[in-house]
Design a protein around this motif. Structure first.
Motif, PDB file in Angstrom:
ATOM      1  N   UNK A  17      46.050  46.331  40.875  1.00 38.02           N
ATOM      2  CA  UNK A  17      46.137  45.856  42.263  1.00 38.02           C
ATOM      3  C   UNK A  17      45.081  46.539  43.137  1.00 38.02           C
ATOM      4  N   UNK A  18      44.829  47.811  42.877  1.00 38.66           N
ATOM      5  CA  UNK A  18      43.759  48.501  43.608  1.00 38.66           C
ATOM      6  C   UNK A  18      42.394  47.924  43.253  1.00 38.66           C
ATOM      7  N   UNK A  19      42.206  47.570  41.990  1.00 37.68           N
ATOM      8  CA  UNK A  19      40.940  46.961  41.585  1.00 37.68           C
ATOM      9  C   UNK A  19      40.757  45.617  42.283  1.00 37.68           C
ATOM     10  N   UNK A  20      41.853  44.867  42.477  1.00 36.04           N
ATOM     11  CA  UNK A  20      41.773  43.592  43.195  1.00 36.04           C
ATOM     12  C   UNK A  20      41.187  43.806  44.578  1.00 36.04           C
ATOM     13  N   UNK A  21      41.625  44.848  45.237  1.00 36.94           N
ATOM     14  CA  UNK A  21      41.179  45.098  46.614  1.00 36.94           C
ATOM     15  C   UNK A  21      39.792  45.722  46.648  1.00 36.94           C
ATOM     16  N   UNK A  22      39.501  46.598  45.714  1.00 37.27           N
ATOM     17  CA  UNK A  22      38.262  47.370  45.779  1.00 37.27           C
ATOM     18  C   UNK A  22      37.074  46.746  45.056  1.00 37.27           C
ATOM     19  N   UNK A  23      37.297  45.778  44.191  1.00 40.41           N
ATOM     20  CA  UNK A  23      36.189  45.191  43.426  1.00 40.41           C
ATOM     21  C   UNK A  23      35.254  44.419  44.348  1.00 40.41           C
ATOM     22  N   UNK A  30      39.641  38.619  40.757  1.00 39.14           N
ATOM     23  CA  UNK A  30      40.597  37.618  40.291  1.00 39.14           C
ATOM     24  C   UNK A  30      41.122  37.965  38.900  1.00 39.14           C
ATOM     25  N   UNK A  31      40.262  38.474  38.038  1.00 41.12           N
ATOM     26  CA  UNK A  31      40.713  38.870  36.707  1.00 41.12           C
ATOM     27  C   UNK A  31      41.650  40.079  36.767  1.00 41.12           C
ATOM     28  N   UNK A  32      41.390  40.995  37.685  1.00 42.94           N
ATOM     29  CA  UNK A  32      42.295  42.128  37.864  1.00 42.94           C
ATOM     30  C   UNK A  32      43.645  41.656  38.414  1.00 42.94           C
ATOM     31  N   UNK A  33      43.629  40.650  39.264  1.00 49.71           N
ATOM     32  CA  UNK A  33      44.884  40.087  39.763  1.00 49.71           C
ATOM     33  C   UNK A  33      45.675  39.451  38.629  1.00 49.71           C
ATOM     34  N   UNK A  34      44.978  38.793  37.717  1.00 52.22           N
ATOM     35  CA  UNK A  34      45.649  38.211  36.556  1.00 52.22           C
ATOM     36  C   UNK A  34      46.271  39.321  35.696  1.00 52.22           C
ATOM     37  N   UNK A  35      45.574  40.416  35.501  1.00 55.11           N
ATOM     38  CA  UNK A  35      46.128  41.540  34.735  1.00 55.11           C
ATOM     39  C   UNK A  35      47.346  42.134  35.442  1.00 55.11           C
ATOM     40  N   UNK A  36      47.301  42.180  36.763  1.00 52.64           N
ATOM     41  CA  UNK A  36      48.442  42.675  37.536  1.00 52.64           C
ATOM     42  C   UNK A  36      49.649  41.763  37.353  1.00 52.64           C
ATOM     43  N   UNK A  67      43.264  28.155  39.526  1.00 52.64           N
ATOM     44  CA  UNK A  67      42.844  27.602  40.819  1.00 52.64           C
ATOM     45  C   UNK A  67      41.943  28.593  41.559  1.00 52.64           C
ATOM     46  N   UNK A  68      42.333  29.856  41.596  1.00 48.76           N
ATOM     47  CA  UNK A  68      41.515  30.875  42.260  1.00 48.76           C
ATOM     48  C   UNK A  68      40.128  30.960  41.627  1.00 48.76           C
ATOM     49  N   UNK A  69      40.082  30.990  40.298  1.00 47.82           N
ATOM     50  CA  UNK A  69      38.787  31.113  39.632  1.00 47.82           C
ATOM     51  C   UNK A  69      37.910  29.894  39.888  1.00 47.82           C
ATOM     52  N   UNK A  70      38.501  28.689  39.895  1.00 48.52           N
ATOM     53  CA  UNK A  70      37.710  27.508  40.208  1.00 48.52           C
ATOM     54  C   UNK A  70      37.145  27.579  41.619  1.00 48.52           C
ATOM     55  N   UNK A  71      37.946  27.973  42.575  1.00 53.06           N
ATOM     56  CA  UNK A  71      37.477  28.063  43.961  1.00 53.06           C
ATOM     57  C   UNK A  71      36.402  29.123  44.091  1.00 53.06           C
ATOM     58  N   UNK A  72      36.596  30.268  43.460  1.00 52.08           N
ATOM     59  CA  UNK A  72      35.600  31.338  43.537  1.00 52.08           C
ATOM     60  C   UNK A  72      34.276  30.882  42.949  1.00 52.08           C
ATOM     61  N   UNK A  73      34.340  30.162  41.844  1.00 52.52           N
ATOM     62  CA  UNK A  73      33.102  29.741  41.195  1.00 52.52           C
ATOM     63  C   UNK A  73      32.433  28.569  41.905  1.00 52.52           C
ATOM     64  N   UNK A  74      33.197  27.770  42.634  1.00 54.71           N
ATOM     65  CA  UNK A  74      32.602  26.611  43.311  1.00 54.71           C
ATOM     66  C   UNK A  74      32.017  26.960  44.678  1.00 54.71           C
ATOM     67  N   UNK A  75      32.581  27.948  45.338  1.00 55.10           N
ATOM     68  CA  UNK A  75      32.093  28.344  46.656  1.00 55.10           C
ATOM     69  C   UNK A  75      31.011  29.397  46.473  1.00 55.10           C
ATOM     70  N   UNK A  76      30.025  29.377  47.340  1.00 58.26           N
ATOM     71  CA  UNK A  76      29.018  30.435  47.327  1.00 58.26           C
ATOM     72  C   UNK A  76      29.636  31.651  48.006  1.00 58.26           C
ATOM     73  N   UNK A  77      30.292  32.494  47.230  1.00 59.31           N
ATOM     74  CA  UNK A  77      31.097  33.580  47.759  1.00 59.31           C
ATOM     75  C   UNK A  77      30.236  34.640  48.427  1.00 59.31           C
TER      76      UNK A  77
END
Length: 166
Positions: A17-23, A30-36, A67-77
């Motif tokens: 969860x900390x990696x989700x916030x700090x990455x 998003x991958x850290x959120x999946x691990x959480x 869904x999160x990964x698709x949105x992250x990859x489609x938007x110029x983050x």
């Protein structure tokens, strides 16, 4: 033994969860959120709630994270991050985070609800039947509202990910 596994899963869940916030990379976040989410489902297994563990994996890890990964990859983050965050705006958020964390710790330590209790009775079929009856009878309206909110989030993600023409 169960307490050791619980502490292990809880510690890994907090770290991810900390990696989700700090990455810095949103895909890593998003991958850290999946691990959480997977660690939380393991805690559900330890609590002898296999239905919740499977729902956690199917709904959150399977559907929401895709869904999160698709949105992250489609938007110029990278461009969106530069526009959204202002320099120097992290200090008030950090102070608020520390205050809320301290408040949560005080509430958990002073609460009677977190004392040692007996585990739930075994007998999965009856528990699942009671859970589904309660969910679809007593909590039908909140369940449907949650589904409409998820549908709105899906439509919003599609609108955000769509490239503008012209």
């Amino acid at each position: 033994m169960d307490q050791g596994f619980f502490l292990l899963f809880a510690a890994v869940a907090v770290i991810t969860a900390l990696i989700v916030v700090l990455a810095r990379n949103p895909v890593h976040s998003a991958l850290a959120l999946m691990a959480c989410f997977l660690q939380i489902s393991a805690v559900f297994v330890l609590l002898e709630a296999p239905l919740l563990a499977v729902v956690q994996i199917f709904v959150y890890v399977g559907a929401i994270m895709v869904l999160f990964l698709f949105v992250i990859m489609m938007i110029d983050v990278r461009e969106a991050v530069l526009q959204r965050f202002l320099p120097g705006g992290n200090l008030p958020a950090l102070v608020l985070l520390v205050l809320l964390g301290a408040e949560m710790l005080v509430l958990v330590l002073s609460s009677e609800r977190f004392s040692a209790t007996e585990p739930a009775a075994k007998g999965g079929g009856d528990q699942i039947r009671e859970f589904s009856t309660t969910l679809f009878a007593d909590y039908l309206l909140p369940f449907e509202v949650a589904s409409v909110i998820l549908l709105a989030a899906l439509v919003g993600a599609i609108v955000l990910a769509r490239k503008e023409t012209g």
